[in-house]
Design an enzyme around this catalytic site. Structure first.
Site, PDB file in Angstrom:
ATOM      1  N   TYR A   1       0.816  -1.240   0.060  1.00  9.96           N
ATOM      2  CA  TYR A   1       0.059  -0.101   0.040  1.00  9.96           C
ATOM      3  C   TYR A   1       0.729   1.318  -0.094  1.00  9.96           C
ATOM      4  CZ  TYR A   1      -3.662  -3.122   1.690  1.00  9.96           C
ATOM      5  OH  TYR A   1      -4.420  -4.433   1.724  1.00  9.96           O
TER       6      TYR A   1
ATOM      7  N   HIS B   1       1.200 -11.465   2.268  1.00  9.07           N
ATOM      8  CA  HIS B   1       0.056 -10.830   1.587  1.00  9.07           C
ATOM      9  C   HIS B   1      -0.675 -11.920   0.331  1.00  9.07           C
ATOM     10  CE1 HIS B   1      -1.233  -6.772   0.170  1.00  9.07           C
ATOM     11  NE2 HIS B   1      -2.233  -7.400  -0.063  1.00  9.07           N
TER      12      HIS B   1
END
Length: 278
Positions: free
Chosen positions: A50, A111
């Site tokens: 992000y 992730h």
């Protein structure tokens, strides 16, 4: 600062996590995070991918310094977002600790099921034993991936964060993870507004509208309550104040067994994204 009743789930290592949190994907300013804190959010979900770990860390540090909130009252989650070997994963953890400006991370996830995920997890287990990670887990590990991965884990994942919404409820995965105490965490509970304009879509579902009307709540609130009542941690994203307030205002009512049963019938057991994990 708004006082909000929050409910918690106990992870398989005894650590408690707020059952409702704040997703930070595409949020790149500390001000938005501080607003969420003022409305009662304490669980914040970020990721190396992000590019905003520093912003999250800055906001939480400011809340500690200026709002009198203790660090232990926050629950910070981040994710290792690249395929890494053991040593690279250790460096990745150190990078996140520095970016978040914290001596520990409450929860760190892999992730997605990277080829070197098992090496990455061994590095996470090492830092967990040192106390720098309070809990460790995975993200986007669907049923088959979880079954294979769990075989080599010394420490069972505390969380598996996956696409979870009324059209993809992850029922089989939930049952598979149950013996290990691995909690399901929902990302994109509103399907990123993907079907909101469809007359038969998420925000126009007549059955959900009927339930929402009964409790004087929004469809979004009904869906968040549907998952949290089942012990599924949920992390909706919101950039507008009214949505921040709305999403966290879900702990003053309970859906009935029949209402939960009705919502379960919407499950298509399939990803709703072209890049989703099946």
């Amino acid at each position: 600062m708004q006082s909000t009743i929050m409910q918690y789930v106990t992870l398989n290592n005894g650590i408690k996590i707020p059952i409702l949190g704040f997703g930070t994907y595409s949020i790149n300013d500390s001000h938005t995070i501080l607003e969420a804190i003022s409305y009662g959010y304490r669980l914040f979900d970020t990721a190396q991918m992000y590019g905003n770990e520093h912003k999250v860390g800055t906001a939480i540090r400011e809340a500690i310094d200026k709002m009198g909130i203790k660090r232990e009252d926050f629950f910070i989650t981040t994710k290792l977002s690249n395929n890494m070997n053991f040593q690279e994963a250790k460096k990745g953890i150190e990078t996140s600790l520095k970016s978040l400006n914290s001596s520990y991370i409450d929860l760190i996830l892999i992730h997605e099921p990277y080829p070197k995920a098992k090496e990455m997890y061994k590095a996470m287990e090492t830092y967990y034993k040192e106390g720098k990670l309070k809990a460790i887990g995975i993200s986007n590990f669907t049923l088959h991936a979880f079954k294979e991965f769990i075989k080599t884990c010394e420490i069972p994942p505390a969380i598996n964060q996956c696409e979870t919404h009324i059209y993809y409820q992850q029922a089989a995965l939930l049952q598979t993870m149950k013996p290990y105490g691995t909690i399901l965490e929902s990302w994109s509970p509103f399907i990123a507004g993907k079907v909101s304009k469809n007359k038969n879509g998420f925000f126009n579902n007549s059955a959900l509208e009927k339930i929402a009307h009964k409790y004087n709540k929004s469809i979004a609130q009904i869906v968040l309550r549907f998952f949290t009542q089942q012990g599924i941690v949920t992390i909706p994203k919101a950039s507008k104040k009214e949505h921040m307030q709305e999403n966290i205002d879900i702990f003053n009512f309970n859906l009935t067994k029949e209402e939960i049963k009705t919502i379960k019938t919407f499950d298509k057991n399939a990803t709703q994204f072209s890049w989703g994990y099946q």
